[in-house]
Design a protein around this motif. Sequence first.
Motif, short mmCIF file in Angstrom:
data_model
loop_
_atom_site.label_atom_id
_atom_site.label_comp_id
_atom_site.label_asym_id
_atom_site.label_seq_id
_atom_site.Cartn_x
_atom_site.Cartn_y
_atom_site.Cartn_z
N UNK A 38 29.21 36.11 10.82
CA UNK A 38 30.02 36.52 9.68
C UNK A 38 29.54 35.84 8.40
N UNK A 39 29.16 34.56 8.52
CA UNK A 39 28.62 33.81 7.38
C UNK A 39 27.37 34.48 6.83
N UNK A 40 26.51 34.95 7.73
CA UNK A 40 25.29 35.63 7.30
C UNK A 40 25.64 36.91 6.53
N UNK A 41 26.57 37.69 7.09
CA UNK A 41 26.94 38.96 6.45
C UNK A 41 27.54 38.67 5.08
N UNK A 42 28.50 37.77 5.05
CA UNK A 42 29.28 37.56 3.84
C UNK A 42 28.50 36.83 2.75
N UNK A 43 27.70 35.77 3.16
CA UNK A 43 27.04 34.93 2.18
C UNK A 43 25.66 35.44 1.77
N UNK A 44 24.98 36.13 2.70
CA UNK A 44 23.59 36.50 2.42
C UNK A 44 23.39 38.01 2.29
N UNK A 56 17.14 44.96 3.29
CA UNK A 56 17.10 43.51 3.02
C UNK A 56 15.95 42.93 3.87
N UNK A 57 15.03 42.15 3.26
CA UNK A 57 13.87 41.64 4.01
C UNK A 57 14.30 40.89 5.27
N UNK A 58 13.62 41.12 6.39
CA UNK A 58 14.00 40.48 7.66
C UNK A 58 13.99 38.95 7.56
N UNK A 59 13.17 38.43 6.62
CA UNK A 59 13.08 36.97 6.50
C UNK A 59 14.44 36.36 6.13
N UNK A 60 15.26 37.11 5.38
CA UNK A 60 16.60 36.61 5.02
C UNK A 60 17.40 36.33 6.28
N UNK A 61 17.34 37.32 7.18
CA UNK A 61 18.13 37.21 8.39
C UNK A 61 17.61 36.07 9.27
N UNK A 62 16.27 36.03 9.38
CA UNK A 62 15.66 34.95 10.18
C UNK A 62 16.01 33.59 9.59
N UNK A 63 16.00 33.51 8.27
CA UNK A 63 16.34 32.26 7.59
C UNK A 63 17.74 31.80 7.92
N UNK A 64 18.71 32.74 7.83
CA UNK A 64 20.10 32.35 8.10
C UNK A 64 20.26 31.94 9.54
N UNK A 65 19.53 32.64 10.44
CA UNK A 65 19.63 32.29 11.85
C UNK A 65 19.07 30.89 12.09
#
Lengths: 296, 268
Positions: B167-173, B151-160
């Motif tokens: 948990x929201x990041x894991x479950x929703x994204x 999964x592109x790192x930008x997704x994670x950075x975006x959610x942060x």
Amino acid sequence: MTHPFQSLFLNSTRRNLLLGMGFSLLLTACSSGSSADQKLTLTGSSTVAPLIGEIAKRYEAENPGIRIDVQTGGSSRGLADASQGLADIGMISRGLKAEEEGEFQGFVIAKDGIGLIVHGDNPVQAISDQQVVDIYKGEVDAWQAVGGNNAPITVVNKAEGRSTLELFLKYFELENSEVQADVVIGDNQQGIKTVAGNPNALGYVSIGAAEYDIAQGSPIKLLPVDKIAATTETVQDGSFPLSRPLTLVVTEPPMGLTQDFINFAQSEQVHDIVRAQNFVPVSSSLAQTQSEATAN
Amino acid sequence: MAAIAATLLLWIACFVVAEAWPAIAQVGISSFVADTSWNPTEGLYNLWPMLVGTLLVSLGAVSLAIPLGLGSAVFCQFYAPPLLASLYRRLIELLAGIPSVVYGFWGLVTLVPLIGKLHPPGPSLLAGVIILALMILPTIALTADASFEQVPPSYRQGTEALGFSRWGMVWRVMLPAARSGLGTGVVLATGRALGETMAVLMVCGNVVQVPDSLFAPVRTLTANIALEMAYALDLHRSALFVSGVVLLALVAGLIALAEIVFGREAVP
């Protein structure tokens, strides 16, 4: 990397199984085509074939230039092939019947005995033949009915096609479809491990295999059949009822290579192989007479 | 290379069908579901209980392994400190490398007696489900781990940046983004569960019946082939190849299903 179709290639267990079947067929086809200086062909019982296969390997090692071809196909094929001359020697997992004595000559190479086994902690010391039948038919399902603990009996049966199963069913006059099994096992080891792990199990395995595992400390015990103790000795002297001779059959008095191989298969040189396969060796002087005694 | 693999596969399929043909022709397809029992030496060829057994053991194992496998991948990727995650990953890889016969042996001498104490006789559907779940767990955990990795790192950075809880990041994204890879892992694992032989043969009890509880013994199609093939002759042997054809059809069906569900999605 993640295309679903890959599962077809990565599912290695099934693929190996099928490949193995394909290749083993290929190998069988090849091996029957090759020639050597002198060749001996044996066909018949799938019980005897692995034993003869090992004996043949040793014989080939001691006699270079001789090739021995061993094929399975059941006792009836062994008799048919020997009769039609398709095989030099037939292998059967029983004695010759009286009506077969005229056409064939039998040579016993080993004996196979089947013993009932229970867990070592089971207080039951013996059960009658009728009780065995009732238990395997599911009419008796608790140990207290045969003098044991208040516990359900776990009936261990063998998988279809095994000669151990055939002998067991024949002796107790059962049909396999009548048997109400709780566990169905493949080889002797699986049977012994199953009974060793279940204090309420009743099963049956080759006596040689059971004795070996008891000596290794496995918590199982052999029950007598028809009041005869299940030991390799009683199998050897013929008193144990649930046993059978493994026999080589020929149509003409054996000569040359055939005779030499039969002598070798009956000699003490192969007793270690016989024991390693959980069968009971017979001394060659006894072999001929025992073949006649068991023909019924 | 691909052509060789495809030819070989086709050849195997043809071989299995050809070997199964005598039984199909002489016994008839209806016998394989309508006979009263599986007693091939008495001419009875009902495969239905074993098909049910195969499906139940596999489905049970997969539904047990999915939450465990996903959980362990999520733990590895998003919760564990790097050192622990790396150790844990090695452990899962080790689990993947254990031969099935070792699982089976452990099941036979440890798990089965344990279940036997709980509810005799011991060898059962439940034992098969547990052993198989253990065996396919690494497949699911490792493929899930790898798909989270992709999964592109930008997704994670975006959610942060948006202030998502972990948990929201894991479950929703993360789960939706890695969906295709996760699905493939499950398909691979299911394929392995359907085809597994030795371990289920040792712990399932192998009685041919449609189980009436989790503690009842079952026989799978693969166990049936392994138990009887060496001793089977003529029609009996051919009937075992029919089991093989049914298994092939089952896996082909599974792949077709996966193709429909995940086929058109791009891998992240």
